[in-house]
Write a protein that holds these residues in place. Structure first.
Motif, PDB file in Angstrom:
ATOM      1  N   PRO A   1       0.814  -1.225   0.000  1.00  0.00           N
ATOM      2  CA  PRO A   1       0.000   0.000   0.000  1.00  0.00           C
ATOM      3  C   PRO A   1       0.843   1.267   0.000  1.00  0.00           C
ATOM      4  O   PRO A   1       1.912   1.327   0.618  1.00  0.00           O
ATOM      5  CB  PRO A   1      -0.811  -0.119   1.295  1.00  0.00           C
ATOM      6  CG  PRO A   1      -0.877  -1.584   1.571  1.00  0.00           C
ATOM      7  CD  PRO A   1       0.458  -2.121   1.119  1.00  0.00           C
TER       8      PRO A   1
ATOM      9  N   ALA B   1      -0.861   4.137   0.837  1.00  0.00           N
ATOM     10  CA  ALA B   1      -1.531   4.923   1.865  1.00  0.00           C
ATOM     11  C   ALA B   1      -0.861   4.724   3.210  1.00  0.00           C
ATOM     12  O   ALA B   1      -0.186   3.714   3.453  1.00  0.00           O
ATOM     13  CB  ALA B   1      -3.003   4.506   1.952  1.00  0.00           C
TER      14      ALA B   1
ATOM     15  N   GLN C   1      -6.578   1.651  14.237  1.00  0.00           N
ATOM     16  CA  GLN C   1      -7.972   1.318  14.503  1.00  0.00           C
ATOM     17  C   GLN C   1      -8.083   0.806  15.934  1.00  0.00           C
ATOM     18  O   GLN C   1      -7.176   0.137  16.431  1.00  0.00           O
ATOM     19  CB  GLN C   1      -8.472   0.249  13.530  1.00  0.00           C
ATOM     20  CG  GLN C   1      -8.409   0.680  12.072  1.00  0.00           C
ATOM     21  CD  GLN C   1      -8.868  -0.429  11.130  1.00  0.00           C
ATOM     22  OE1 GLN C   1      -9.901  -1.051  11.350  1.00  0.00           O
ATOM     23  NE2 GLN C   1      -8.086  -0.669  10.078  1.00  0.00           N
TER      24      GLN C   1
ATOM     25  N   GLN D   1      -5.018  -0.069  -1.266  1.00  0.00           N
ATOM     26  CA  GLN D   1      -5.531   1.207  -0.772  1.00  0.00           C
ATOM     27  C   GLN D   1      -5.582   1.235   0.753  1.00  0.00           C
ATOM     28  O   GLN D   1      -5.645   2.293   1.361  1.00  0.00           O
ATOM     29  CB  GLN D   1      -6.943   1.472  -1.322  1.00  0.00           C
ATOM     30  CG  GLN D   1      -6.996   1.822  -2.796  1.00  0.00           C
ATOM     31  CD  GLN D   1      -6.778   0.612  -3.676  1.00  0.00           C
ATOM     32  OE1 GLN D   1      -7.129  -0.505  -3.302  1.00  0.00           O
ATOM     33  NE2 GLN D   1      -6.212   0.827  -4.855  1.00  0.00           N
ATOM     34  N   ARG D   2      -5.576   0.059   1.375  1.00  0.00           N
ATOM     35  CA  ARG D   2      -5.623  -0.050   2.828  1.00  0.00           C
ATOM     36  C   ARG D   2      -4.608  -1.088   3.296  1.00  0.00           C
ATOM     37  O   ARG D   2      -4.293  -2.014   2.563  1.00  0.00           O
ATOM     38  CB  ARG D   2      -7.012  -0.508   3.307  1.00  0.00           C
ATOM     39  CG  ARG D   2      -8.175   0.418   2.980  1.00  0.00           C
ATOM     40  CD  ARG D   2      -9.471  -0.296   3.326  1.00  0.00           C
ATOM     41  NE  ARG D   2     -10.654   0.482   3.031  1.00  0.00           N
ATOM     42  CZ  ARG D   2     -11.354   1.162   3.921  1.00  0.00           C
ATOM     43  NH1 ARG D   2     -10.968   1.149   5.187  1.00  0.00           N
ATOM     44  NH2 ARG D   2     -12.424   1.846   3.570  1.00  0.00           N
ATOM     45  N   TRP D   3      -4.187  -0.951   4.544  1.00  0.00           N
ATOM     46  CA  TRP D   3      -3.273  -1.933   5.119  1.00  0.00           C
ATOM     47  C   TRP D   3      -4.017  -3.114   5.727  1.00  0.00           C
ATOM     48  O   TRP D   3      -3.454  -4.188   5.895  1.00  0.00           O
ATOM     49  CB  TRP D   3      -2.386  -1.276   6.173  1.00  0.00           C
ATOM     50  CG  TRP D   3      -1.288  -0.451   5.583  1.00  0.00           C
ATOM     51  CD1 TRP D   3      -1.311   0.899   5.346  1.00  0.00           C
ATOM     52  CD2 TRP D   3      -0.007  -0.910   5.141  1.00  0.00           C
ATOM     53  NE1 TRP D   3      -0.121   1.309   4.785  1.00  0.00           N
ATOM     54  CE2 TRP D   3       0.700   0.203   4.646  1.00  0.00           C
ATOM     55  CE3 TRP D   3       0.616  -2.160   5.120  1.00  0.00           C
ATOM     56  CZ2 TRP D   3       1.983   0.120   4.140  1.00  0.00           C
ATOM     57  CZ3 TRP D   3       1.899  -2.258   4.623  1.00  0.00           C
ATOM     58  CH2 TRP D   3       2.569  -1.122   4.135  1.00  0.00           C
ATOM     59  N   ASN D   4      -5.280  -2.906   6.106  1.00  0.00           N
ATOM     60  CA  ASN D   4      -6.074  -3.976   6.710  1.00  0.00           C
ATOM     61  C   ASN D   4      -7.437  -4.057   6.042  1.00  0.00           C
ATOM     62  O   ASN D   4      -8.007  -3.027   5.661  1.00  0.00           O
ATOM     63  CB  ASN D   4      -6.268  -3.750   8.206  1.00  0.00           C
ATOM     64  CG  ASN D   4      -4.977  -3.871   8.989  1.00  0.00           C
ATOM     65  OD1 ASN D   4      -4.239  -2.895   9.130  1.00  0.00           O
ATOM     66  ND2 ASN D   4      -4.695  -5.061   9.493  1.00  0.00           N
TER      67      ASN D   4
ATOM     68  N   ASP E   1     -15.778  -5.951   3.762  1.00  0.00           N
ATOM     69  CA  ASP E   1     -15.327  -5.959   2.367  1.00  0.00           C
ATOM     70  C   ASP E   1     -15.823  -7.224   1.676  1.00  0.00           C
ATOM     71  O   ASP E   1     -15.430  -8.346   2.027  1.00  0.00           O
ATOM     72  CB  ASP E   1     -13.798  -5.901   2.306  1.00  0.00           C
ATOM     73  CG  ASP E   1     -13.276  -5.904   0.885  1.00  0.00           C
ATOM     74  OD1 ASP E   1     -13.430  -4.883   0.199  1.00  0.00           O
ATOM     75  OD2 ASP E   1     -12.732  -6.952   0.458  1.00  0.00           O
TER      76      ASP E   1
ATOM     77  N   ARG F   1      -9.560  -8.559  10.894  1.00  0.00           N
ATOM     78  CA  ARG F   1      -9.097  -7.465  10.035  1.00  0.00           C
ATOM     79  C   ARG F   1      -7.693  -7.802   9.532  1.00  0.00           C
ATOM     80  O   ARG F   1      -6.696  -7.205   9.933  1.00  0.00           O
ATOM     81  CB  ARG F   1      -9.140  -6.149  10.812  1.00  0.00           C
ATOM     82  CG  ARG F   1     -10.546  -5.675  11.130  1.00  0.00           C
ATOM     83  CD  ARG F   1     -10.563  -4.492  12.069  1.00  0.00           C
ATOM     84  NE  ARG F   1     -10.097  -4.848  13.418  1.00  0.00           N
ATOM     85  CZ  ARG F   1     -10.052  -4.005  14.447  1.00  0.00           C
ATOM     86  NH1 ARG F   1     -10.443  -2.746  14.288  1.00  0.00           N
ATOM     87  NH2 ARG F   1      -9.604  -4.419  15.630  1.00  0.00           N
TER      88      ARG F   1
ATOM     89  N   THR G   1      -3.316  -6.740   4.553  1.00  0.00           N
ATOM     90  CA  THR G   1      -3.290  -6.970   3.112  1.00  0.00           C
ATOM     91  C   THR G   1      -2.029  -7.718   2.715  1.00  0.00           C
ATOM     92  O   THR G   1      -1.019  -7.707   3.446  1.00  0.00           O
ATOM     93  CB  THR G   1      -3.376  -5.636   2.344  1.00  0.00           C
ATOM     94  OG1 THR G   1      -3.539  -5.905   0.943  1.00  0.00           O
ATOM     95  CG2 THR G   1      -2.126  -4.780   2.553  1.00  0.00           C
TER      96      THR G   1
END
Length: 293
Positions: free
Chosen positions: A37, A39, A44, A106-109, A114, A144, A147
């Protein structure tokens, strides 16, 4: 005209050879570029303490309707064969951690809602956890997950993404333990990212604790287990024969032609469970058909 055509063909051959050479030389860099990623990691909060009380937080667990539990899948015609056989139920509780099904950069987790990664995870559970479905206590949590690109870099953001995923797995496991009989044998299983988390879970929740005596087997598959830096911290020895309970079984399979260079590179990125550099080899390899090393 014919000469120009031959020149064109020759140029295409040279270009193709150059492309193949480049892919061979920069394959790892190109893979990282495609999946790691760009980003920033977004912290969280921990899941609510009762999160895993909700059935929707499980891909598989006791009490789910048959059509919603992919781990209850059987090949066509097998139900009748099982009913006609003397195959006994599996008297053990099974905790299965699915492999990476989130491939986005686009995200790490993965968000828990999804749809694409949820669909892939259900398919993985259907294929990998269904061999255990003679057990009435078969559990496979949603989490979660980090990725896939988080395992292709040793950056701090990747470490934070993996830590977030592990926190969910550990929380799900604590819920699992609280809801199975306290004297029931336990089977632990995980693949790829699931196996990565399972190694640490065994260190943190099994090694040196009364639970260790209940472990029937730990299938840590698709991620290497270091004989020197992981196994001692896990508190369970490696399996060397089919009749040994309370052991770790671990193996990794590759399609031909086998190329494990990238996996070994990623394996060596992080320290072992003892906190020391892990190196590039010395991991256990169990024959899944015989139980031997």
């Amino acid at each position: 005209m014919a000469r120009k055509f031959l020149y064109f063909i020759a140029l295409m051959v040279v270009a193709l050879l150059g492309l193949m050479l480049g892919l061979g030389v920069w394959a790892d860099d190109l893979t990282e570029l495609a999946f790691v990623p760009e980003a920033r990691f977004a912290p969280q909060p921990r899941l609510a303490g009762n999160a895993y009380e909700r059935p929707e937080m499980w891909i598989s667990r006791p009490g789910l309707p048959a059509g919603r539990d992919p781990a209850r899948w059987l090949p066509q015609g097998y139900s009748a064969l099982r009913a006609a056989s003397d195959e006994a139920p599996l008297d053990a509780a099974v905790f299965f951690v699915h492999p990476t099904s989130f491939l986005e950069k686009q995200r790490w987790n993965a968000p828990l809602d999804d749809a694409v990664s949820r669909g892939r995870a259900a398919l993985f559970v259907q294929g990998m956890a269904s061999p255990f479905n003679r057990s009435a206590d078969l559990w496979a949590p949603r989490y979660r997950q980090a990725t896939v690109g988080a395992f292709l870099t040793d950056g701090q953001q990747a470490a934070e993404a993996i830590e977030l995923a592990y926190g969910d797995v550990m929380q799900a496991f604590d819920h699992f333990l609280a809801h199975v009989a306290p004297d029931k044998p336990v089977v632990l299983a995980g693949h790829s990212q699931g196996a990565f988390h399972l190694r640490r879970l065994i260190r943190d929740r099994v090694a040196g604790k009364p639970l260790a005596r209940r472990i029937a087997v730990a299938y840590v598959v698709g991620w290497p287990v270091s004989r020197e830096h992981d196994l001692p911290a896990m508190g369970l020895p490696a399996c060397t024969a089919a009749d040994q309970p309370g052991r770790v079984m671990s193996w990794i399979s590759f399609a031909e032609p086998a190329d494990n260079a990238m996996l070994l590179k990623n394996f060596a990125r992080r320290p072992g469970l003892d906190g020391k550099p892990i190196g590039a080899g010395g991991f256990i390899c169990t024959n899944p058909l015989t139980g031997g090393g």
